[in-house]
Design a protein around this motif. Structure first.
Motif, PDB file in Angstrom:
ATOM      1  N   ARG A  56       0.900  -1.152  -0.115  1.00 59.32           N
ATOM      2  CA  ARG A  56      -0.014  -0.095  -0.135  1.00 59.32           C
ATOM      3  C   ARG A  56       0.752   1.197   0.037  1.00 59.32           C
ATOM      4  O   ARG A  56       0.636   2.238  -0.760  1.00 59.32           O
ATOM      5  CB  ARG A  56      -0.963   0.000   1.146  1.00 59.32           C
ATOM      6  CG  ARG A  56      -2.089  -1.119   1.040  1.00 59.32           C
ATOM      7  CD  ARG A  56      -3.016  -0.640   1.994  1.00 59.32           C
ATOM      8  NE  ARG A  56      -3.610  -2.057   2.371  1.00 59.32           N
ATOM      9  CZ  ARG A  56      -3.419  -2.714   3.575  1.00 59.32           C
ATOM     10  NH1 ARG A  56      -2.695  -2.040   4.586  1.00 59.32           N
ATOM     11  NH2 ARG A  56      -3.745  -3.895   3.822  1.00 59.32           N
ATOM     12  N   LEU A  57       1.757   1.324   0.731  1.00 64.92           N
ATOM     13  CA  LEU A  57       2.787   2.409   0.985  1.00 64.92           C
ATOM     14  C   LEU A  57       3.534   2.702  -0.547  1.00 64.92           C
ATOM     15  O   LEU A  57       3.712   3.952  -1.087  1.00 64.92           O
ATOM     16  CB  LEU A  57       3.556   2.083   1.870  1.00 64.92           C
ATOM     17  CG  LEU A  57       4.935   3.319   1.979  1.00 64.92           C
ATOM     18  CD1 LEU A  57       4.258   4.675   2.457  1.00 64.92           C
ATOM     19  CD2 LEU A  57       5.753   2.877   3.183  1.00 64.92           C
ATOM     20  N   GLN A  58       3.916   1.584  -0.984  1.00 65.34           N
ATOM     21  CA  GLN A  58       4.621   1.614  -2.406  1.00 65.34           C
ATOM     22  C   GLN A  58       3.817   2.146  -3.598  1.00 65.34           C
ATOM     23  O   GLN A  58       4.110   3.032  -4.276  1.00 65.34           O
ATOM     24  CB  GLN A  58       5.348   0.305  -2.839  1.00 65.34           C
ATOM     25  CG  GLN A  58       6.588  -0.074  -2.174  1.00 65.34           C
ATOM     26  CD  GLN A  58       6.981  -1.336  -2.403  1.00 65.34           C
ATOM     27  OE1 GLN A  58       6.044  -2.331  -2.744  1.00 65.34           O
ATOM     28  NE2 GLN A  58       8.129  -1.851  -2.454  1.00 65.34           N
ATOM     29  N   GLU A  59       2.471   1.672  -3.347  1.00 65.46           N
ATOM     30  CA  GLU A  59       1.323   2.152  -4.500  1.00 65.46           C
ATOM     31  C   GLU A  59       1.169   3.731  -4.081  1.00 65.46           C
ATOM     32  O   GLU A  59       1.209   4.555  -5.132  1.00 65.46           O
ATOM     33  CB  GLU A  59      -0.004   1.377  -4.109  1.00 65.46           C
ATOM     34  CG  GLU A  59      -0.869   1.790  -5.292  1.00 65.46           C
ATOM     35  CD  GLU A  59      -2.151   0.874  -5.024  1.00 65.46           C
ATOM     36  OE1 GLU A  59      -2.802   1.030  -6.317  1.00 65.46           O
ATOM     37  OE2 GLU A  59      -2.403   0.029  -4.004  1.00 65.46           O
ATOM     38  N   GLN A  60       1.074   3.971  -2.799  1.00 66.41           N
ATOM     39  CA  GLN A  60       0.822   5.744  -2.557  1.00 66.41           C
ATOM     40  C   GLN A  60       2.039   6.272  -3.102  1.00 66.41           C
ATOM     41  O   GLN A  60       1.808   7.463  -3.295  1.00 66.41           O
ATOM     42  CB  GLN A  60       0.649   5.716  -1.015  1.00 66.41           C
ATOM     43  CG  GLN A  60      -0.708   5.278  -0.495  1.00 66.41           C
ATOM     44  CD  GLN A  60      -0.967   5.085   0.838  1.00 66.41           C
ATOM     45  OE1 GLN A  60       0.062   5.525   1.601  1.00 66.41           O
ATOM     46  NE2 GLN A  60      -2.120   4.883   1.285  1.00 66.41           N
ATOM     47  N   ARG A  61       3.270   6.066  -2.889  1.00 64.11           N
ATOM     48  CA  ARG A  61       4.323   6.730  -3.358  1.00 64.11           C
ATOM     49  C   ARG A  61       4.555   6.723  -4.786  1.00 64.11           C
ATOM     50  O   ARG A  61       5.290   7.368  -5.519  1.00 64.11           O
ATOM     51  CB  ARG A  61       5.701   5.980  -2.746  1.00 64.11           C
ATOM     52  CG  ARG A  61       5.635   6.292  -1.243  1.00 64.11           C
ATOM     53  CD  ARG A  61       7.083   5.507  -0.828  1.00 64.11           C
ATOM     54  NE  ARG A  61       7.324   5.839   0.431  1.00 64.11           N
ATOM     55  CZ  ARG A  61       7.973   5.069   1.497  1.00 64.11           C
ATOM     56  NH1 ARG A  61       8.988   4.158   1.000  1.00 64.11           N
ATOM     57  NH2 ARG A  61       8.326   5.442   2.601  1.00 64.11           N
ATOM     58  N   GLY A  62       3.861   5.768  -5.733  1.00 63.11           N
ATOM     59  CA  GLY A  62       3.832   5.862  -7.104  1.00 63.11           C
ATOM     60  C   GLY A  62       4.940   4.778  -7.488  1.00 63.11           C
ATOM     61  O   GLY A  62       5.454   4.736  -8.585  1.00 63.11           O
ATOM     62  N   GLU A  63       5.347   4.266  -6.525  1.00 62.70           N
ATOM     63  CA  GLU A  63       6.403   2.849  -6.759  1.00 62.70           C
ATOM     64  C   GLU A  63       5.865   1.879  -7.530  1.00 62.70           C
ATOM     65  O   GLU A  63       6.631   0.897  -8.013  1.00 62.70           O
ATOM     66  CB  GLU A  63       7.119   2.728  -5.593  1.00 62.70           C
ATOM     67  CG  GLU A  63       7.990   4.166  -5.127  1.00 62.70           C
ATOM     68  CD  GLU A  63       8.821   3.677  -3.732  1.00 62.70           C
ATOM     69  OE1 GLU A  63       8.548   2.657  -3.354  1.00 62.70           O
ATOM     70  OE2 GLU A  63       9.315   4.490  -3.121  1.00 62.70           O
ATOM     71  N   ARG A  66      -1.446  -0.748 -10.264  1.00 67.59           N
ATOM     72  CA  ARG A  66      -1.985  -1.936 -10.392  1.00 67.59           C
ATOM     73  C   ARG A  66      -1.964  -2.556 -11.803  1.00 67.59           C
ATOM     74  O   ARG A  66      -1.921  -1.928 -12.835  1.00 67.59           O
ATOM     75  CB  ARG A  66      -3.382  -1.434 -10.173  1.00 67.59           C
ATOM     76  CG  ARG A  66      -3.656  -1.375  -8.709  1.00 67.59           C
ATOM     77  CD  ARG A  66      -5.059  -1.218  -8.224  1.00 67.59           C
ATOM     78  NE  ARG A  66      -5.277  -1.008  -6.923  1.00 67.59           N
ATOM     79  CZ  ARG A  66      -5.295  -1.902  -5.822  1.00 67.59           C
ATOM     80  NH1 ARG A  66      -5.232  -3.154  -6.345  1.00 67.59           N
ATOM     81  NH2 ARG A  66      -5.335  -1.591  -4.751  1.00 67.59           N
TER      82      ARG A  66
END
Length: 134
Positions: A56-63, A66
């Motif tokens: 979730r953190l990586q997704e929020q950071r744009g790293e 999906r």
């Protein structure tokens, strides 16, 4: 110095096993083996929760993005590309019919093909403006 073999033997001789308990079962990460202890199951659950939090953190950071978003963007881009290629004859037919210079014909066709391919060459499949290359 402590002798490991002697210490293990003394430990086994002087400690009592809890009634109803079974020896700890080795568990590989991400699964709980049959007969695993509560602690094993809890550890596996906590590892899974930590992994989900990291995703979730990586997704929020744009790293991380999906897979379904990428598939949709690629399908959209390929559809636009297909339409651009299928439209080339309509856009250049009149100009090509009036042109007798092979170099000019080549340049017209190359410009059209490069224009269509530029849709996939910019590398930004998710944020592209599909109508900007008309």
């Amino acid at each position: 110095m402590i002798e490991p073999i002697a210490a293990d033997a003394q430990w086994a001789a002087n400690s009592r096993r809890r009634t109803g308990s079974s020896p700890a079962v080795p568990v590989r990460s991400g699964s709980v083996a049959p007969g695993a202890t509560y602690e094993d199951a809890r550890r596996v659950r906590e590892e899974a929760e930590a992994q989900l939090a990291m995703l979730r953190l990586q997704e929020q950071r744009g790293e991380l993005i999906r897979v379904d978003a990428v598939r949709h963007a690629v399908a959209r881009r390929l559809s636009i590309l297909r339409e651009r290629f299928l439209g080339i004859p309509d856009r250049v037919a009149t100009g090509l019919a009036a042109t007798t210079d092979p170099v000019a014909v080549h340049q017209i066709l190359e410009d059209e093909i490069r224009g269509a391919l530029s849709l996939v060459a910019d590398g930004d499949l998710l944020n592209s403006q599909e109508g900007s290359h008309a």
